[in-house]
Scaffold this active site. Structure first.
Site, PDB file in Angstrom:
ATOM      1  N   ASP A  29      91.393 -27.292 -18.942  1.00 45.64           N
ATOM      2  CA  ASP A  29      90.636 -26.576 -17.903  1.00 45.64           C
ATOM      3  C   ASP A  29      90.266 -27.459 -16.720  1.00 45.64           C
ATOM      4  OD1 ASP A  29      90.596 -24.151 -19.396  1.00 45.64           O
ATOM      5  OD2 ASP A  29      89.141 -25.109 -20.721  1.00 45.64           O
ATOM      6  N   HIS A  87      84.546 -22.593 -24.071  1.00 42.27           N
ATOM      7  CA  HIS A  87      85.978 -22.359 -24.352  1.00 42.27           C
ATOM      8  C   HIS A  87      86.667 -21.979 -23.032  1.00 42.27           C
ATOM      9  CE1 HIS A  87      89.555 -21.469 -26.512  1.00 42.27           C
ATOM     10  NE2 HIS A  87      89.270 -20.285 -27.007  1.00 42.27           N
ATOM     11  N   SER A 127      89.096 -18.470 -29.701  1.00 42.26           N
ATOM     12  CA  SER A 127      89.830 -17.220 -29.436  1.00 42.26           C
ATOM     13  C   SER A 127      90.891 -16.951 -30.505  1.00 42.26           C
ATOM     14  CB  SER A 127      90.463 -17.230 -28.038  1.00 42.26           C
ATOM     15  OG  SER A 127      91.278 -18.361 -27.866  1.00 42.26           O
ATOM     16  N   ARG A 133      98.291 -30.767 -21.835  1.00 46.18           N
ATOM     17  CA  ARG A 133      98.279 -29.612 -20.919  1.00 46.18           C
ATOM     18  C   ARG A 133      97.686 -30.033 -19.566  1.00 46.18           C
ATOM     19  NH1 ARG A 133      94.956 -25.496 -24.582  1.00 46.18           N
ATOM     20  NH2 ARG A 133      93.656 -27.374 -24.624  1.00 46.18           N
ATOM     21  N   HIS A 184      86.724 -32.228 -26.228  1.00 48.91           N
ATOM     22  CA  HIS A 184      87.482 -31.259 -27.025  1.00 48.91           C
ATOM     23  C   HIS A 184      87.053 -31.332 -28.480  1.00 48.91           C
ATOM     24  CE1 HIS A 184      90.911 -29.012 -28.660  1.00 48.91           C
ATOM     25  NE2 HIS A 184      90.943 -28.461 -27.456  1.00 48.91           N
TER      26      HIS A 184
HETATM   27  N1  CMX Z   1      79.811 -33.032 -21.179  1.00 48.90           N
HETATM   28  C1  CMX Z   1      78.608 -33.320 -21.720  1.00 48.90           C
HETATM   29  N2  CMX Z   1      78.384 -33.431 -23.042  1.00 48.90           N
HETATM   30  C2  CMX Z   1      79.442 -33.289 -23.837  1.00 48.90           C
HETATM   31  C3  CMX Z   1      80.739 -33.032 -23.359  1.00 48.90           C
HETATM   32  C4  CMX Z   1      80.893 -32.890 -21.967  1.00 48.90           C
HETATM   33  N3  CMX Z   1      82.070 -32.596 -21.409  1.00 48.90           N
HETATM   34  N4  CMX Z   1      81.585 -32.938 -24.404  1.00 48.90           N
HETATM   35  C5  CMX Z   1      80.835 -33.128 -25.518  1.00 48.90           C
HETATM   36  N5  CMX Z   1      79.544 -33.329 -25.181  1.00 48.90           N
HETATM   37  C6  CMX Z   1      78.395 -33.499 -26.061  1.00 48.90           C
HETATM   38  C7  CMX Z   1      78.231 -32.240 -26.902  1.00 48.90           C
HETATM   39  O1  CMX Z   1      77.565 -31.215 -26.166  1.00 48.90           O
HETATM   40  C8  CMX Z   1      77.456 -32.758 -28.078  1.00 48.90           C
HETATM   41  O2  CMX Z   1      76.119 -32.915 -27.673  1.00 48.90           O
HETATM   42  P1  CMX Z   1      74.881 -32.559 -28.686  1.00 48.90           P
HETATM   43  O3  CMX Z   1      75.096 -33.441 -29.882  1.00 48.90           O
HETATM   44  O4  CMX Z   1      73.678 -32.880 -27.886  1.00 48.90           O
HETATM   45  O5  CMX Z   1      75.042 -31.111 -29.018  1.00 48.90           O
HETATM   46  C9  CMX Z   1      78.057 -34.171 -28.269  1.00 48.90           C
HETATM   47  O6  CMX Z   1      78.630 -34.516 -26.997  1.00 48.90           O
HETATM   48  C10 CMX Z   1      79.120 -34.237 -29.331  1.00 48.90           C
HETATM   49  O7  CMX Z   1      80.103 -33.253 -29.060  1.00 48.90           O
HETATM   50  P2  CMX Z   1      81.628 -33.475 -29.493  1.00 48.90           P
HETATM   51  O8  CMX Z   1      81.646 -33.580 -30.980  1.00 48.90           O
HETATM   52  O9  CMX Z   1      82.229 -34.579 -28.717  1.00 48.90           O
HETATM   53  O10 CMX Z   1      82.305 -32.134 -28.988  1.00 48.90           O
HETATM   54  P3  CMX Z   1      82.322 -30.704 -29.695  1.00 48.90           P
HETATM   55  O11 CMX Z   1      83.488 -30.657 -30.594  1.00 48.90           O
HETATM   56  O12 CMX Z   1      81.005 -30.369 -30.256  1.00 48.90           O
HETATM   57  O13 CMX Z   1      82.537 -29.762 -28.424  1.00 48.90           O
HETATM   58  C11 CMX Z   1      83.511 -29.035 -26.394  1.00 48.90           C
HETATM   59  C12 CMX Z   1      83.764 -29.664 -27.772  1.00 48.90           C
HETATM   60  C13 CMX Z   1      84.853 -28.726 -25.738  1.00 48.90           C
HETATM   61  C14 CMX Z   1      82.725 -27.750 -26.585  1.00 48.90           C
HETATM   62  C15 CMX Z   1      82.716 -30.049 -25.521  1.00 48.90           C
HETATM   63  O14 CMX Z   1      83.477 -31.213 -25.322  1.00 48.90           O
HETATM   64  C16 CMX Z   1      82.294 -29.468 -24.201  1.00 48.90           C
HETATM   65  O15 CMX Z   1      81.249 -28.811 -24.134  1.00 48.90           O
HETATM   66  N6  CMX Z   1      83.093 -29.686 -23.096  1.00 48.90           N
HETATM   67  C17 CMX Z   1      82.816 -29.087 -21.825  1.00 48.90           C
HETATM   68  C18 CMX Z   1      83.268 -27.620 -21.824  1.00 48.90           C
HETATM   69  C19 CMX Z   1      84.760 -27.508 -21.817  1.00 48.90           C
HETATM   70  O16 CMX Z   1      85.457 -28.160 -21.046  1.00 48.90           O
HETATM   71  N7  CMX Z   1      85.295 -26.632 -22.674  1.00 48.90           N
HETATM   72  C20 CMX Z   1      86.740 -26.327 -22.699  1.00 48.90           C
HETATM   73  C21 CMX Z   1      87.449 -26.858 -23.924  1.00 48.90           C
HETATM   74  C22 CMX Z   1      88.892 -26.467 -23.915  1.00 48.90           C
HETATM   75  C23 CMX Z   1      89.050 -24.981 -24.111  1.00 48.90           C
HETATM   76  O17 CMX Z   1      88.712 -24.484 -25.201  1.00 48.90           O
HETATM   77  O18 CMX Z   1      89.465 -24.272 -23.183  1.00 48.90           O
END
Ligand code: CMX
Length: 470
Positions: A409, A308, A278, A363, A354
């Site tokens: 979140d 996000h 964002s 947070r 994250h």
């Molecule tokens: N559950 C399952 N799998 C997860 C995970 C979770 N909570 N967090 C990371 N992973 C997975 C990723 O999907 C990725 O899988 P692939 O290689 O198969 O694509 C792998 O682990 C590596 O990811 P990462 O490098 O650890 O994390 P990213 O930087 O790519 O992604 C985020 C970060 C937040 C998108 C991810 O941790 C996620 O999807 N979390 C759940 C959604 C969430 O809570 N989002 C809110 C974030 C805070 C905000 O912006 O508000």
């Protein structure tokens, strides 16, 4: 440098003083003595801007060629993780320690920023002042800003009519962003640009738009909530309440605790440095000299994605699905099985992980502390606390997740739910209102510093293959 060293010294002194009961009263002397122009945020900014323009000029001319690291193929393919590419003045994120707003951590903001009631949570207006000026405001300054924001909060009728053109069950983020787009009609920046404003003055209409937008988003957001869930019975703004208190009031929640929660909520969700979807979107769109309304509406569309901001909605819905399947008194073993079931069905566990953070999000921690203080026995809080123990080891076992710890979140929904704001689909709108403060603060500085059009280089797979084998 002097600017920030000054802030950091004052912060350290005040932080130290705040921890010593005997010194608490003397904290006051560290606050700037106020005169009438000190109460005016715009005057404060106009004093700071030339100094910061000079600082940027010097940075460019003296250190412009200093290297900041190497770009790898992984970084290009991996969503630019770890690639330094943006200037973002209002906050900085440390992977282990979490966010600092102009150098202040969340616990420091809780200690130092003025509160609506003694010992209470920080007021979002105080954070806005801090983000814009780098200075901790006095209570007087914050009260004056609250008043200014209230005076800017009148919404033209066509904004409501535009929202009403959408089905009442359209996603709240769609209704909210539509309202923000309708507010754009009154953009001062757009009008000034059409009249041929000199670029050295861009920040002035950007400031007016930003303050108007920050003042108006809670009203539009509350309208969407009341339209969707309370039969359209709109509650007008209170003429003396502060920003966070008024937002809770317009949503229909007048308990002192919910108002405190809203102050904390808006403060901690406001800003998280520049690279998140964002913030980055707002900054990118603004770099084309799109006005703050256009830039912020774009930012909201990024916030509405489930990886996000929408994750706060997903967390509560997921928690409810756990309860539906296993009941409230679920054991840790059952919870672990449910987490694996979620992962094995190809979904993420919302609220965990994250892009930058590698430890529990502060947070999350301050919301957990709020829950321990105000709702320790709430069954949903108990479940969130259990998840904190169960999920990280499972995500670690998965082997690929870089950060198994909870993010912001994971906690926000259960607090809102406890106070009666139970409609999970609405939660990202609250995040959106908060983000206006961070994104608009930086947009003002973007225009004040004359930051350029953003235009990174992209390449094809073929280009990368050739480069890698050269
Ligand atoms: N559950 C399952 N799998 C997860 C995970 C979770 N909570 N967090 C990371 N992973 C997975 C990723 O999907 C990725 O899988 P692939 O290689 O198969 O694509 C792998 O682990 C590596 O990811 P990462 O490098 O650890 O994390 P990213 O930087 O790519 O992604 C985020 C970060 C937040 C998108 C991810 O941790 C996620 O999807 N979390 C759940 C959604 C969430 O809570 N989002 C809110 C974030 C805070 C905000 O912006 O508000």
């Amino acid at each position: 440098m002097v600017f920030f060293r000054g802030i950091s010294l004052i912060s350290k002194l005040r932080s130290h003083a705040a921890q010593q009961p005997g010194l608490r009263n003397s904290v006051r002397w560290l606050q700037v003595q106020t005169s009438s122009s000190d109460l005016d945020l715009r005057s404060q900014l106009s004093e700071l801007i030339p100094e910061q323009q000079e600082r940027l000029k010097k940075l460019k001319s003296q250190h412009g060629k200093v290297q900041l690291g190497n770009i790898t193929v992984d970084m290009v393919l991996g969503g630019m993780r770890g690639m330094i590419g943006l200037l973002w003045e209002t906050s900085l994120l440390d992977a282990d320690e979490g966010i600092r707003f102009r150098g202040l951590s969340i616990p420091e903001c809780q200690k130092l920023l003025p509160a609506a009631k003694s010992g209470g949570e920080p007021m979002p207006e105080g954070l806005l002042w801090l983000l814009l000026t780098g200075k901790v405001p006095t209570k007087e300054q914050v009260d004056s800003l609250s008043k200014d924001l209230r005076s800017r909060a009148t919404i033209p009728d066509y904004v409501y009519k535009t929202i009403e053109g959408l089905p009442v069950d359209a996603h709240p983020m769609t209704q909210f962003t539509t309202g923000v787009m309708a507010l754009q009609v009154q953009s001062e920046f757009q009008k000034a640009y059409e009249k041929g404003i000199h670029k050295s003055k861009y920040w002035e209409p950007a400031y007016e738009d930003s303050l108007n937008l920050i003042a108006q988003v809670p009203v539009v957001a509350a309208y969407v909530y009341r339209r969707m869930y309370k039969k359209g019975q709109v509650i007008p703004m209170h003429d003396s309440l502060d920003y966070g208190g008024n937002f809770a009031h317009m949503l229909g929640f007048d308990s002192a605790e919910m108002q405190e929660l809203m102050r904390l909520y808006v403060t901690i969700h406001s800003d998280h440095e520049g690279g998140n979807v964002s913030a980055h979107t707002g900054h990118l769109v603004g770099s084309a000299l799109s006005d703050p309304y256009l830039s912020f509406a774009a930012a909201l569309n990024g916030l509405a994605g489930p990886l996000h901001g929408l994750a706060n909605q997903e967390v509560l819905l997921w928690i409810k699905s756990v309860i539906e399947e296993c009941g409230e008194n679920i054991t840790k073993e059952q919870l672990k099985d449910y987490v694996w079931k979620t992962l094995n069905s190809g979904k993420v566990v919302p609220g965990f992980g994250h892009g930058v953070l590698r430890k529990t999000d502060p947070r999350y921690m301050c919301q957990r502390e709020f829950a321990m203080k105000h709702l320790p026995d709430d069954p949903l809080f108990q479940l969130v606390a259990k998840l904190y123990e169960v999920v990280p080891p499972v995500l670690t076992e998965l082997g690929k997740v870089k950060n198994p710890w909870p993010n912001v979140d994971a906690h926000s929904g259960v607090l809102l739910h406890y106070y009666g704001l139970t409609e999970a689909r609405y939660y990202t709108v609250l995040f959106g209102v908060s983000r206006a403060i961070g994104i608009c603060s930086q947009l003002i500085w973007d225009r004040a510093l004359g930051l350029p059009l953003e235009r990174p280089k992209s390449v094809t797979m073929e280009w990368l293959e050739k480069k890698a084998s050269a």
